[in-house]
Scaffold this active site. Structure first.
Site, PDB file in Angstrom:
ATOM      1  N   GLY A 178       0.847  -1.200   0.000  1.00  0.00           N
ATOM      2  CA  GLY A 178       0.000   0.000   0.000  1.00  0.00           C
ATOM      3  C   GLY A 178       0.875   1.240   0.000  1.00  0.00           C
ATOM      4  O   GLY A 178       0.516   2.290   0.525  1.00  0.00           O
ATOM      5  N   THR A 201      -8.210  -1.729   7.566  1.00  0.00           N
ATOM      6  CA  THR A 201      -9.471  -1.880   8.295  1.00  0.00           C
ATOM      7  C   THR A 201     -10.598  -2.198   7.318  1.00  0.00           C
ATOM      8  O   THR A 201     -10.419  -2.107   6.105  1.00  0.00           O
ATOM      9  CB  THR A 201      -9.825  -0.599   9.085  1.00  0.00           C
ATOM     10  OG1 THR A 201     -10.007   0.475   8.147  1.00  0.00           O
ATOM     11  CG2 THR A 201      -8.754  -0.242  10.076  1.00  0.00           C
ATOM     12  N   HIS A 253     -13.365  11.164  10.794  1.00  0.00           N
ATOM     13  CA  HIS A 253     -12.242  10.803   9.919  1.00  0.00           C
ATOM     14  C   HIS A 253     -12.335  11.587   8.609  1.00  0.00           C
ATOM     15  O   HIS A 253     -13.402  12.072   8.246  1.00  0.00           O
ATOM     16  CB  HIS A 253     -12.236   9.303   9.605  1.00  0.00           C
ATOM     17  CG  HIS A 253     -11.654   8.464  10.699  1.00  0.00           C
ATOM     18  ND1 HIS A 253     -12.416   7.985  11.736  1.00  0.00           N
ATOM     19  CD2 HIS A 253     -10.387   8.040  10.935  1.00  0.00           C
ATOM     20  CE1 HIS A 253     -11.651   7.283  12.557  1.00  0.00           C
ATOM     21  NE2 HIS A 253     -10.402   7.299  12.099  1.00  0.00           N
ATOM     22  N   LYS A 289     -12.194   8.219   3.817  1.00  0.00           N
ATOM     23  CA  LYS A 289     -12.317   6.929   4.525  1.00  0.00           C
ATOM     24  C   LYS A 289     -13.543   6.179   4.024  1.00  0.00           C
ATOM     25  O   LYS A 289     -14.621   6.738   3.893  1.00  0.00           O
ATOM     26  CB  LYS A 289     -12.397   7.154   6.037  1.00  0.00           C
ATOM     27  CG  LYS A 289     -12.350   5.848   6.826  1.00  0.00           C
ATOM     28  CD  LYS A 289     -12.071   6.082   8.295  1.00  0.00           C
ATOM     29  CE  LYS A 289     -12.085   4.794   9.091  1.00  0.00           C
ATOM     30  NZ  LYS A 289     -11.044   3.844   8.683  1.00  0.00           N
TER      31      LYS A 289
HETATM   32  P1  NAD Z   1      -5.021   5.039   0.887  1.00  0.00           P
HETATM   33  O1  NAD Z   1      -6.278   4.875   0.076  1.00  0.00           O
HETATM   34  O2  NAD Z   1      -4.348   6.361   0.928  1.00  0.00           O
HETATM   35  O3  NAD Z   1      -3.940   3.961   0.405  1.00  0.00           O
HETATM   36  C1  NAD Z   1      -4.226   2.627   0.105  1.00  0.00           C
HETATM   37  C2  NAD Z   1      -3.155   2.145  -0.863  1.00  0.00           C
HETATM   38  O4  NAD Z   1      -3.318   0.733  -1.060  1.00  0.00           O
HETATM   39  C3  NAD Z   1      -3.274   2.824  -2.245  1.00  0.00           C
HETATM   40  O5  NAD Z   1      -2.017   3.318  -2.639  1.00  0.00           O
HETATM   41  C4  NAD Z   1      -3.737   1.675  -3.142  1.00  0.00           C
HETATM   42  O6  NAD Z   1      -3.270   1.814  -4.488  1.00  0.00           O
HETATM   43  C5  NAD Z   1      -3.085   0.488  -2.437  1.00  0.00           C
HETATM   44  N1  NAD Z   1      -3.628  -0.804  -2.857  1.00  0.00           N
HETATM   45  C6  NAD Z   1      -4.893  -1.080  -3.263  1.00  0.00           C
HETATM   46  N2  NAD Z   1      -4.980  -2.374  -3.621  1.00  0.00           N
HETATM   47  C7  NAD Z   1      -3.742  -2.916  -3.446  1.00  0.00           C
HETATM   48  C8  NAD Z   1      -3.201  -4.214  -3.685  1.00  0.00           C
HETATM   49  N3  NAD Z   1      -3.946  -5.212  -4.183  1.00  0.00           N
HETATM   50  N4  NAD Z   1      -1.906  -4.419  -3.397  1.00  0.00           N
HETATM   51  C9  NAD Z   1      -1.128  -3.411  -2.915  1.00  0.00           C
HETATM   52  N5  NAD Z   1      -1.590  -2.156  -2.696  1.00  0.00           N
HETATM   53  C10 NAD Z   1      -2.889  -1.911  -2.965  1.00  0.00           C
HETATM   54  O7  NAD Z   1      -5.405   4.559   2.354  1.00  0.00           O
HETATM   55  P2  NAD Z   1      -4.655   4.879   3.733  1.00  0.00           P
HETATM   56  O8  NAD Z   1      -5.226   6.091   4.371  1.00  0.00           O
HETATM   57  O9  NAD Z   1      -3.178   4.797   3.516  1.00  0.00           O
HETATM   58  O10 NAD Z   1      -5.139   3.640   4.615  1.00  0.00           O
HETATM   59  C11 NAD Z   1      -4.895   2.313   4.205  1.00  0.00           C
HETATM   60  C12 NAD Z   1      -5.621   1.350   5.140  1.00  0.00           C
HETATM   61  O11 NAD Z   1      -5.075   1.473   6.445  1.00  0.00           O
HETATM   62  C13 NAD Z   1      -7.119   1.644   5.286  1.00  0.00           C
HETATM   63  O12 NAD Z   1      -7.814   0.424   5.430  1.00  0.00           O
HETATM   64  C14 NAD Z   1      -7.197   2.447   6.563  1.00  0.00           C
HETATM   65  O13 NAD Z   1      -8.457   2.400   7.178  1.00  0.00           O
HETATM   66  C15 NAD Z   1      -6.120   1.748   7.352  1.00  0.00           C
HETATM   67  N6  NAD Z   1      -5.533   2.516   8.469  1.00  0.00           N
HETATM   68  C16 NAD Z   1      -5.260   1.796   9.577  1.00  0.00           C
HETATM   69  C17 NAD Z   1      -4.645   2.400  10.645  1.00  0.00           C
HETATM   70  C18 NAD Z   1      -4.293   1.560  11.852  1.00  0.00           C
HETATM   71  O14 NAD Z   1      -3.695   2.081  12.805  1.00  0.00           O
HETATM   72  N7  NAD Z   1      -4.620   0.274  11.838  1.00  0.00           N
HETATM   73  C19 NAD Z   1      -4.323   3.765  10.598  1.00  0.00           C
HETATM   74  C20 NAD Z   1      -4.613   4.484   9.434  1.00  0.00           C
HETATM   75  C21 NAD Z   1      -5.216   3.825   8.356  1.00  0.00           C
END
Ligand code: NAD
Length: 274
Positions: free
Chosen positions: A13, A103, A158, A162
């Site tokens: 990601g 998530t 958020h 999101k």
């Molecule tokens: P984002 O949309 O900015 O980034 C997601 C990335 O994943 C994108 O670059 C997308 O191209 C990539 N992606 C999609 N499909 C993929 C695949 N098959 N293989 C590899 N990469 C792929 O989202 P974000 O804000 O960076 O958040 C990502 C996730 O993390 C969300 O689910 C978010 O809710 C979660 N999150 C969790 C926490 C935590 O503490 N657990 C904190 C913040 C965000």
């Protein structure tokens, strides 16, 4: 813990908000080294240098679209729920630990995660911040002391992008409240109060979600009684805290047995406030 050896990290990601924060933190870390950075195929940034992608400097590591973790690496996945099952499978095939931050994953994927954790160590948490991990603990403690005569309500804010609501963190806090007061969250969760025509049920645990702006996460849990109210609040001002927490978990997990762990295991606070 491996104090003298650098832990090689694979970030999944990489082009996302969290992916970039993770790249920055690994580059700045003295314990970790980037081994690979992965994002989905297509879109901007493929074939780009990971350091430049994160806005730092060139590091000679190119973003790929195929997760093939090498032996002794730790995969840190903050991508999208649709990708989670395949990413778990790749970690299983390689026999490497996984830190999963994505998530909104469905029940089937969660079951697959539990089965995978019998073979590899996995830290999965909806919120890797130290503050929220502690707040969740405090929520359970307060619910146990106050009981069901105090109404429990939670609201969360958020950023506009999101996808899932309520947030995984809100659900986790609500679950801690339910568990501590002998309730089953699925039976008492109320997320659609605007569509309800009846007064608040005594056992309910309500969650209200707000989406907008660039908020990296705000959660307030209220315990309301006649004449007084307790509020436990947490606000994120820099999403780097999630990246730091996840990478702390990645360092911690290197010499663990297979199992499904959370950030409270990483912080070793499970025995507190019981
Ligand atoms: P984002 O949309 O900015 O980034 C997601 C990335 O994943 C994108 O670059 C997308 O191209 C990539 N992606 C999609 N499909 C993929 C695949 N098959 N293989 C590899 N990469 C792929 O989202 P974000 O804000 O960076 O958040 C990502 C996730 O993390 C969300 O689910 C978010 O809710 C979660 N999150 C969790 C926490 C935590 O503490 N657990 C904190 C913040 C965000």
């Amino acid at each position: 813990m491996n104090d003298n050896i650098l832990t090689p990290i694979v970030i999944v990601g990489a082009r996302g908000r969290m992916g970039k924060a993770l790249i920055c933190e690994v580059i700045a870390s003295e314990d970790l080294v980037l081994d690979a950075v992965v994002d989905r195929s297509g879109g901007p940034g493929r074939g780009q240098d990971a350091g430049l992608l994160a806005g730092i400097h060139e590091i000679g590591l190119i973003v790929t679209d195929d997760l093939r973790p090498r032996k002794n690496t730790v995969v840190v996945d903050f991508s999208l729920p649709e990708a989670t099952q395949m990413n778990i499978q790749r970690c299983l095939e390689a026999g490497v630990p996984l830190v999963l931050g994505t998530t909104g994953i469905d029940d089937g994927t969660r079951q697959y995660l539990r089965e995978a954790a019998e073979k590899i160590p996995i830290v999965s948490d909806a919120n890797f911040s130290v503050g929220i991990t502690l707040l969740t603990r405090l929520a359970g403690f307060a619910a146990k002391v106050l009981g069901e005569s105090w109404d429990s309500e939670l609201f969360e804010i958020h950023h506009r992008y999101k996808r899932d609501a309520p947030s995984g963190t809100a659900l986790r806090i609500a679950k801690a409240v339910a568990k501590a007061s002998d309730r089953n969250l699925a039976d008492v969760l109320q997320t659609r109060r605007s569509q309800s025509k009846t007064p608040r049920g005594q056992h309910e645990i309500g969650i209200s979600s707000i989406r907008g702006g660039d908020s990296a996460g705000e959660h307030t849990l209220m315990f309301l009684s006649d004449g007084e109210r307790i509020e436990l609040s947490h606000r994120v001002t820099d999403r780097a805290i999630f990246a730091r927490g996840a990478l702390r978990a990645a360092h911690w997990i290197t010499d663990r047995d297979p199992g499904l762990y959370t950030m409270s295991d990483v912080l070793e606070i499970n025995h507190l406030l019981l």
